[in-house]
Write an enzyme that holds these catalytic residues in place. Structure first.
Site, PDB file in Angstrom:
ATOM      1  N   HIS A  87      35.578-144.838  -1.297  1.00 46.17           N
ATOM      2  CA  HIS A  87      34.927-145.734  -1.301  1.00 46.17           C
ATOM      3  C   HIS A  87      33.814-145.700  -1.363  1.00 46.17           C
ATOM      4  O   HIS A  87      32.856-145.923  -0.502  1.00 46.17           O
ATOM      5  CB  HIS A  87      35.267-145.731   0.817  1.00 46.17           C
ATOM      6  CG  HIS A  87      35.074-147.414   0.971  1.00 46.17           C
ATOM      7  ND1 HIS A  87      34.359-148.455   0.833  1.00 46.17           N
ATOM      8  CD2 HIS A  87      36.109-147.933   1.171  1.00 46.17           C
ATOM      9  CE1 HIS A  87      34.740-149.476   1.323  1.00 46.17           C
ATOM     10  NE2 HIS A  87      36.647-149.229   1.890  1.00 46.17           N
ATOM     11  N   HIS A 104      42.315-154.169   8.463  1.00 44.16           N
ATOM     12  CA  HIS A 104      41.746-152.506   7.793  1.00 44.16           C
ATOM     13  C   HIS A 104      42.404-151.891   9.265  1.00 44.16           C
ATOM     14  O   HIS A 104      42.817-151.876  10.751  1.00 44.16           O
ATOM     15  CB  HIS A 104      40.402-152.130   8.246  1.00 44.16           C
ATOM     16  CG  HIS A 104      39.717-153.527   7.609  1.00 44.16           C
ATOM     17  ND1 HIS A 104      39.635-154.049   7.721  1.00 44.16           N
ATOM     18  CD2 HIS A 104      39.068-153.048   5.876  1.00 44.16           C
ATOM     19  CE1 HIS A 104      38.463-154.534   5.731  1.00 44.16           C
ATOM     20  NE2 HIS A 104      38.474-153.920   6.013  1.00 44.16           N
ATOM     21  N   HIS A 124      43.128-147.160  -3.158  1.00 50.33           N
ATOM     22  CA  HIS A 124      41.131-148.685  -2.746  1.00 50.33           C
ATOM     23  C   HIS A 124      40.179-147.592  -2.771  1.00 50.33           C
ATOM     24  O   HIS A 124      39.402-147.164  -2.073  1.00 50.33           O
ATOM     25  CB  HIS A 124      41.573-148.766  -1.002  1.00 50.33           C
ATOM     26  CG  HIS A 124      40.337-149.310  -0.625  1.00 50.33           C
ATOM     27  ND1 HIS A 124      40.116-150.500  -1.211  1.00 50.33           N
ATOM     28  CD2 HIS A 124      39.774-149.138   0.789  1.00 50.33           C
ATOM     29  CE1 HIS A 124      38.534-151.094  -0.585  1.00 50.33           C
ATOM     30  NE2 HIS A 124      39.122-150.304   0.300  1.00 50.33           N
ATOM     31  N   ASP A 176      43.447-151.360   4.511  1.00 52.63           N
ATOM     32  CA  ASP A 176      42.346-150.806   4.126  1.00 52.63           C
ATOM     33  C   ASP A 176      41.769-149.783   4.777  1.00 52.63           C
ATOM     34  O   ASP A 176      41.937-150.143   6.047  1.00 52.63           O
ATOM     35  CB  ASP A 176      41.441-152.071   3.575  1.00 52.63           C
ATOM     36  CG  ASP A 176      41.910-153.098   2.400  1.00 52.63           C
ATOM     37  OD1 ASP A 176      43.359-152.881   2.086  1.00 52.63           O
ATOM     38  OD2 ASP A 176      41.224-153.140   1.377  1.00 52.63           O
ATOM     39  N   ASP A 177      41.608-148.378   4.270  1.00 53.52           N
ATOM     40  CA  ASP A 177      40.536-147.669   4.414  1.00 53.52           C
ATOM     41  C   ASP A 177      41.130-146.465   4.970  1.00 53.52           C
ATOM     42  O   ASP A 177      40.557-145.305   5.353  1.00 53.52           O
ATOM     43  CB  ASP A 177      39.249-148.588   5.566  1.00 53.52           C
ATOM     44  CG  ASP A 177      38.559-149.154   4.704  1.00 53.52           C
ATOM     45  OD1 ASP A 177      38.557-149.388   3.447  1.00 53.52           O
ATOM     46  OD2 ASP A 177      37.625-150.398   5.343  1.00 53.52           O
TER      47      ASP A 177
HETATM   48 ZN    ZN Z   1      37.442-150.661   2.467  1.00 52.54          ZN
END
Ligand code: ZN
Length: 422
Positions: free
Chosen positions: A295, A382, A291, A241-242
């Site tokens: 955010h 991540h 995602h 993620d991210d």
């Molecule tokens: Zn995240």
């Protein structure tokens, strides 16, 4: 004690990034009470980066001081950016701050900086318009405001605001198509927002910069590598993620070397800065998931904004790779009915969370994963930490040794579908 700790982590992170020629800085923190997600570009222009950094630090520190007390329930801070670089000479950045907690409407604020690298100085709106055409330009703006906000406007105040545009006004950004100005609503409009936006087409205004050479990059058709999935063997899925970030490339190197794939849940506001990594993800047979755009805490947004967060990211990924993501992973892992009905993407969380975003050793991350590893499980990682890269390097050989195939989420879905029929 805790605050000090987080700030130390933050500063280590920031120093680390400068060395690695980071293109976007991302800070995502999830504490018991507050959620913070900050993104801003690195322009490599000292003065500009300093201004950006000062602004971000100031907002971050104020937020920590003000909002992370027991008076506020689950406060959220989000800083997002737009960045446009005109022929490597003029750089324009806008930083949008969004603060939200459950009792009040969200607070939004905007800060823009435009810098001319050849002249080595900041630029103001008046620098971008031909001098003798300034008055006609102001006329265009006046008309635009009056057409859009006719009924709610305070006309005396409007003249004051228009006059201010000639005095070092910097709250604007532009790209090859549009000039966007952010004006204070204060005493001008009845609105619950701090500012309102006026957008003009570049071709309709006496813009001083030459009409741009818009290069339409041809859509590259990426043909992913084929992998054979063995329905008899156990399987597991790595998800990141991210990203993308500077660490994505290193993770891709490992996946390529080990001939395994993963799924990357990317943020729409970062993919433009890492186009090559995104293309490489697809080329190597990995899957890209959505995602959100920047955010924000999706489950707290109205449905229209959730849709916008998802769709903007879908289009960005499609523009670069030619493929629309199939899976959505909501931010902070929180799901509600609005998210469920905002798109037709498949929503997916995870089974194993080794908390790689908290400071800990790569060995520790690997140990936490292996303890819970089982066929069919989804692992959450991540791709914005060095320790995660190191953990992945240790983890993959170990999972392979235990007989696992590492699959993307789509492949995992297929194999699970097959199992139902057996
Ligand atoms: Zn995240």
């Amino acid at each position: 004690m805790k605050k000090g700790f987080i700030l130390t982590i933050l500063s280590i992170f920031l120093v680390g990034c400068t060395k690695n020629q980071e293109k976007v800085k991302t800070i995502i923190e999830q504490n018991e009470n507050s959620k913070i997600s900050i993104h801003y570009p690195i322009t490599n222009i000292k003065k500009m980066d300093k201004n950006i950094q000062e602004y971000v630090d100031h907002i971050y520190n104020d937020f920590k001081k003000e909002y992370t007390s027991e008076f506020y329930y689950e406060p959220e801070l989000n800083i997002d950016y737009t960045y446009y670089n005109y022929e490597n000479k003029i750089h324009t950045v806008s930083l949008k701050t969004y603060m939200n907690h459950e009792e009040q409407p969200p607070i939004e604020e905007i800060k823009c900086i435009t810098y001319d690298q050849t002249k080595k100085r900041e630029l103001f709106l008046s620098d971008l318009i031909e001098k003798e055409k300034w008055n006609p330009f102001i006329e265009i703006i006046r008309k635009e405001i009056l057409t859009n906000y006719q009924t709610t406007i305070n006309l005396n105040r409007l003249e004051e605001i228009l006059k201010k545009l000639s005095e070092k006004f910097q709250n604007f950004t532009f790209n090859e198509d549009k000039l966007i100005m952010y004006l204070n609503t204060e005493n001008l409009l009845k609105s619950d927002k701090e500012f309102f936006q006026i957008t003009l087409e570049i071709k309709e205004i006496p813009f001083i910069l030459e009409q741009s050479i818009k290069i339409d990059e041809e859509q590259e058709v990426i043909k992913p590598v084929d992998f054979i999935v063995d329905p008899e063997k156990p399987y597991i899925a790595l998800t990141f993620d991210d990203g993308p970030t500077i660490y994505t490339e290193k993770i891709l190197d490992i996946l390529q070397k080990e001939s395994v794939q993963a799924t990357f849940f990317v943020l729409g506001n970062k993919v433009d800065m890492f186009k090559d990594d995104l293309k490489r993800e697809v080329k190597l047979g990995n899957e890209i998931g959505n995602h959100s755009y920047n955010h924000k805490w999706l489950s707290r947004l109205p449905k229209e904004e959730i849709k916008e967060q998802i769709e903007k990211t879908q289009e960005k990924v499609k523009d670069i790779t030619g493929i629309y993501p199939r899976f959505l992973r909501p931010t902070y892992g929180s799901i509600n009915e609005r998210i469920r009905t905002a798109s037709n993407l498949n929503i997916v969380l995870w089974d194993i969370d080794p908390k790689d975003w908290k400071s800990q050793s790569p060995e520790n991350i690997v140990e936490r994963i292996l303890k819970k590893a089982e066929s069919g499980k989804i692992i959450l990682l991540h791709d914005n930490h060095k320790r995660t890269v190191e953990a992945v390097q240790l983890l993959i050989p170990e999972l392979k040794k235990q007989g696992y195939q590492l699959l993307t989420l789509s492949e995992m879905e297929e194999i699970k579908e097959l199992e139902k029929w057996r």
